[in-house]
Enzyme design. Structure first.
Site, PDB file in Angstrom:
ATOM      1  N   ASP A   7      69.651  50.883  58.637  1.00  0.00           N
ATOM      2  CA  ASP A   7      70.041  49.891  57.864  1.00  0.00           C
ATOM      3  C   ASP A   7      70.119  48.578  59.429  1.00  0.00           C
ATOM      4  O   ASP A   7      70.596  49.239  60.405  1.00  0.00           O
ATOM      5  CB  ASP A   7      71.348  49.997  57.116  1.00  0.00           C
ATOM      6  N   LYS A  72      69.705  38.789  63.414  1.00  0.00           N
ATOM      7  CA  LYS A  72      68.362  38.682  62.311  1.00  0.00           C
ATOM      8  C   LYS A  72      68.524  37.730  61.433  1.00  0.00           C
ATOM      9  O   LYS A  72      67.323  37.961  60.582  1.00  0.00           O
ATOM     10  CB  LYS A  72      69.345  40.073  61.742  1.00  0.00           C
ATOM     11  N   GLU A 150      66.431  46.105  51.016  1.00  0.00           N
ATOM     12  CA  GLU A 150      68.372  46.574  51.134  1.00  0.00           C
ATOM     13  C   GLU A 150      68.766  47.633  49.494  1.00  0.00           C
ATOM     14  O   GLU A 150      69.698  48.582  49.856  1.00  0.00           O
ATOM     15  CB  GLU A 150      69.392  45.993  52.163  1.00  0.00           C
ATOM     16  N   ASP A 172      75.975  42.498  47.212  1.00  0.00           N
ATOM     17  CA  ASP A 172      76.349  43.580  48.743  1.00  0.00           C
ATOM     18  C   ASP A 172      76.532  42.007  49.200  1.00  0.00           C
ATOM     19  O   ASP A 172      76.369  40.268  49.577  1.00  0.00           O
ATOM     20  CB  ASP A 172      74.292  43.432  49.389  1.00  0.00           C
TER      21      ASP A 172
HETATM   22  P1  ADP Z   1      76.064  43.279  57.533  1.00  0.00           P
HETATM   23  O1  ADP Z   1      75.273  43.936  56.200  1.00  0.00           O
HETATM   24  O2  ADP Z   1      76.078  41.957  57.778  1.00  0.00           O
HETATM   25  O3  ADP Z   1      75.714  43.811  59.025  1.00  0.00           O
HETATM   26  P2  ADP Z   1      78.657  45.201  57.464  1.00  0.00           P
HETATM   27  O4  ADP Z   1      78.457  45.293  55.230  1.00  0.00           O
HETATM   28  O5  ADP Z   1      79.123  46.254  57.567  1.00  0.00           O
HETATM   29  O6  ADP Z   1      77.912  43.439  57.687  1.00  0.00           O
HETATM   30  O7  ADP Z   1      80.063  44.257  56.919  1.00  0.00           O
HETATM   31  C1  ADP Z   1      81.140  43.946  57.736  1.00  0.00           C
HETATM   32  C2  ADP Z   1      81.830  43.252  56.686  1.00  0.00           C
HETATM   33  O8  ADP Z   1      83.063  43.656  56.399  1.00  0.00           O
HETATM   34  C3  ADP Z   1      82.844  42.009  57.936  1.00  0.00           C
HETATM   35  O9  ADP Z   1      83.035  40.990  57.819  1.00  0.00           O
HETATM   36  C4  ADP Z   1      83.773  42.753  58.307  1.00  0.00           C
HETATM   37  O10 ADP Z   1      85.110  41.943  58.423  1.00  0.00           O
HETATM   38  C5  ADP Z   1      83.610  43.125  56.458  1.00  0.00           C
HETATM   39  N1  ADP Z   1      84.841  44.813  55.999  1.00  0.00           N
HETATM   40  C6  ADP Z   1      84.770  46.000  56.593  1.00  0.00           C
HETATM   41  N2  ADP Z   1      86.028  46.433  56.441  1.00  0.00           N
HETATM   42  C7  ADP Z   1      86.601  45.864  55.624  1.00  0.00           C
HETATM   43  C8  ADP Z   1      87.389  45.853  54.623  1.00  0.00           C
HETATM   44  N3  ADP Z   1      88.560  47.248  54.979  1.00  0.00           N
HETATM   45  N4  ADP Z   1      88.963  44.866  54.246  1.00  0.00           N
HETATM   46  C9  ADP Z   1      87.473  43.933  54.020  1.00  0.00           C
HETATM   47  N5  ADP Z   1      86.393  43.073  54.746  1.00  0.00           N
HETATM   48  C10 ADP Z   1      86.438  44.334  54.928  1.00  0.00           C
HETATM   49 MG    MG Z   2      74.293  44.935  55.154  1.00  0.00          MG
END
Ligand code: ADP
Ligand code: MG
Length: 567
Positions: A7, A72, A150, A172
């Site tokens: 991913d 990205k 995805e 998502d």
């Molecule tokens: P991406 O798909 O953009 O790479 P992710 O799916 O890893 O990102 O999500 C990242 C986001 O999720 C960030 O904004 C992070 O602060 C938020 N996040 C992660 N854990 C939590 C949580 N426990 N509560 C609220 N937000 C969260």
């Molecule tokens: Mg993602």
């Protein structure tokens, strides 16, 4: 030779593989599954290495000119990122560093060569963005077996492929983007029926509400904060946000300027602050359902994906909207990687699921630059076709002269999401003659038409003479085979910061960030700690490095718990 699933996210990236017990995530050198999608250059022993992940994310604060994230968003464009005086990278190359790092983690964990990968991409990625992702793999020495959408990967992680027929929605919410997809499963196909989303809505926006709350509660202006204060506030707010997904209230202490601010935020208050953001989440969901000509009760399953979907109130809202409990017993930020691992498993058994691609949207905003207001220096982008518009699409906009006796209007055509022209990608320009007159009298009608092959036609028609000028802009952002080979050779000469030093590098980067954020006595104290730690790791004879690392890390934890200013 092992096939891994990857991913490659905007905020975080992960790698997985298929084991006898199903899909498994692979930890990075820090023992964590999530590797922040941040890349930086670091000087070490006189050479420049590439640092990837958490350490790079720390250095985003201390070395912004040597570090970059969020790339990205520019995949499939020719955008060049300068990292210091010596390095320039395309989005494929920055992504390749992430992939190289994940590949090293996989080799290390599995104890065998890893040369093939399945990489996930957003369902709406067009051919150029998909090709760029495959090229990123090649540049990392990985053969990309296939790409997987995805949302399909998320569905696979929940075993939704095993159900004969059904329609489901993938929600998502990542760091900076929100994607909704409706999938239709039948026979051996997962068809993307509709995608919608908001490219400027994600966990970061929720975090920002906390920042604003802390500032206004303490009668502080954002503009009065320096970079250090600002970054400290970002991190604190992120921590509070995560805490509030688990607890009813979060307490905080933070030093801003000369003041120590203390306070707390309840989950209720946070939810109140972010209710406009949650309302915005509804829009793409409704659009996707409409586009798929469905009603909410036709949706048989809803899957929550993305770290920010951990917020309890977001989950509740989705549940209420669809009148069913969303699937959420797996970690939402790990789902897509797990699903890519499932696809790897299916491939190994030669029965991979057919994944239908959906690319009939214009993935970027297309527009031109124009002057707004009376200041000739205030050039901004005027979007004409907005990102994610369904193609083919044709849209027009009128522009007028800004100077007396102006006889030519110059149209620069840009691709990208940023306000200032220079932060976007210039596709080319077009000049048209207009009769001389007073400023604002003569004008042109500018029509942008974007077709399914990714070609943009721009037509400019003078409003008085009716004369039309046309030009076709093709996105030729992908590397040719020769260029790819040349870039591969060039990248081979740049090494990743040694994996076995990742832990130390991350601790040092963190220490330096805390130093940058501290003042006076606090600063001296951190400096002493850093120097001692450096001495210890440079001392080959030292056998206690593990202990020293733990002690250093504990000290940093203590400092981070807000003893920033020790005077
Ligand atoms: P991406 O798909 O953009 O790479 P992710 O799916 O890893 O990102 O999500 C990242 C986001 O999720 C960030 O904004 C992070 O602060 C938020 N996040 C992660 N854990 C939590 C949580 N426990 N509560 C609220 N937000 C969260
Ligand atoms: Mg993602």
């Amino acid at each position: 030779m092992t096939l891994v699933g990857i991913d490659l996210g905007t905020t975080n990236s992960l790698v997985s593989y298929w084991s006898e017990d199903g899909p498994k995530l692979i930890p990075n050198a820090l023992g964590e599954f999530l590797t922040p999608s941040v890349v930086g250059v670091i000087e070490s022993n006189g050479t420049s290495d590439i640092l990837v992940g958490k350490a790079a994310r720390e250095r985003l604060i201390t070395h912004p000119e040597l570090t970059v994230g969020d790339f990205k968003r520019t995949m499939g464009s020719k955008k060049i990122t300068k990292l210091g005086p010596n390095f320039e990278f395309r989005p494929e190359e920055l992504s390749a560093f992430i992939l190289r790092s994940l590949r090293e983690d996989a080799i290390n964990h599995l104890g065998q060569e890893v040369s093939e990968a399945i990489i996930s991409v957003p369902a709406y990625f067009n051919d150029i963005q998909r090709k760029a992702t495959i090229d990123a793999g090649k540049l990392a020495g990985l053969k990309v077996d296939s790409l997987i959408n995805e949302p399909t990967a998320a569905a696979l992680a929940y075993g939704l492929d095993e159900v004969e027929e059904q329609q489901f929605l993938i929600f998502d919410l990542g760091g900076g983007t929100f994607d909704v997809s409706i999938l239709d499963k039948y026979d051996n196909v997962m068809e993307v029926r509709a995608t919608a989303g908001d490219n400027f809505l994600g966990g970061n926006d929720f975090r920002q509400e906390i920042q604003t709350h802390i500032l206004t509660g303490n009668e502080l202006e954002l503009s009065s904060l320096d970079g250090r204060d600002l970054n400290r506030l970002f991190r604190l707010s992120e921590k509070i946000m995560h805490e509030l997904s688990r607890k009813d209230v979060a307490h905080y202490t933070i030093v801003i300027g000369e003041r120590t601010l203390e306070g707390s935020l309840t989950r209720d208050a946070f939810e109140e602050l972010t209710s406009p953001l949650r309302r915005r989440l509804r829009v793409p969901m409704e659009r996707a359902i409409n586009d798929a000509t469905l009603r909410p009760d036709n949706i048989e399953n809803v899957v929550l994906v993305g770290g920010a979907s951990r917020m309890p109130r977001v989950r509740r809202m989705v549940g209420r909207l669809f009148q069913k409990l969303p699937l959420s017993h797996l970690n939402p930020d790990e789902l897509i990687a797990l699903g890519a691992g499932v696809q790897a498993g299916l491939k190994l058994r030669n029965e991979a699921l057919e994944d239908v691609v959906m690319t009939d949207v214009c993935p970027y905003t297309l527009g031109t630059s124009a002057i707004v207001g009376d200041n000739y220096d205030n050039l901004v982008i005027v979007p004409i076709i907005e990102r994610n518009a369904v193609v083919p699409i044709s849209q027009s906009h009128q522009f007028f002269t800004v100077r007396n006796k102006q006889t030519e209007i110059n149209l620069d055509v840009y691709q990208g999401e940023n306000m200032r022209p220079e932060d976007n990608i210039l596709l080319g320009d077009l000049k048209v003659k207009v009769p001389a007159s007073r400023a604002g009298v003569e004008g042109v009608d500018v029509r942008f038409t974007y077709d399914i092959n990714g070609a943009l036609e721009v037509e400019v028609t003078s409003l008085t003479t009716k004369k039309t000028t046309r030009k076709i802009f093709r996105n030729e952002a992908n590397l040719s085979d020769d260029e790819l080979e040349a870039r591969f050779q060039a990248l081979s000469g740049i090494k990743l910061h040694p994996r076995e030093q990742t832990e130390n590098a991350t601790l040092l980067a963190r220490g330096e960030r805390i130093y940058a954020e501290s003042l006076r006595g606090g600063r001296e104290y951190v400096r002493t700690l850093i120097l001692e730690f450096e001495d210890a790791i440079n001392d080959q004879a030292n056998r206690d490095i593990e202990k020293i690392r733990t002690a250093f890390s504990k000290e940093l934890d203590a400092l981070e718990n807000n003893i920033f200013d020790m005077d």
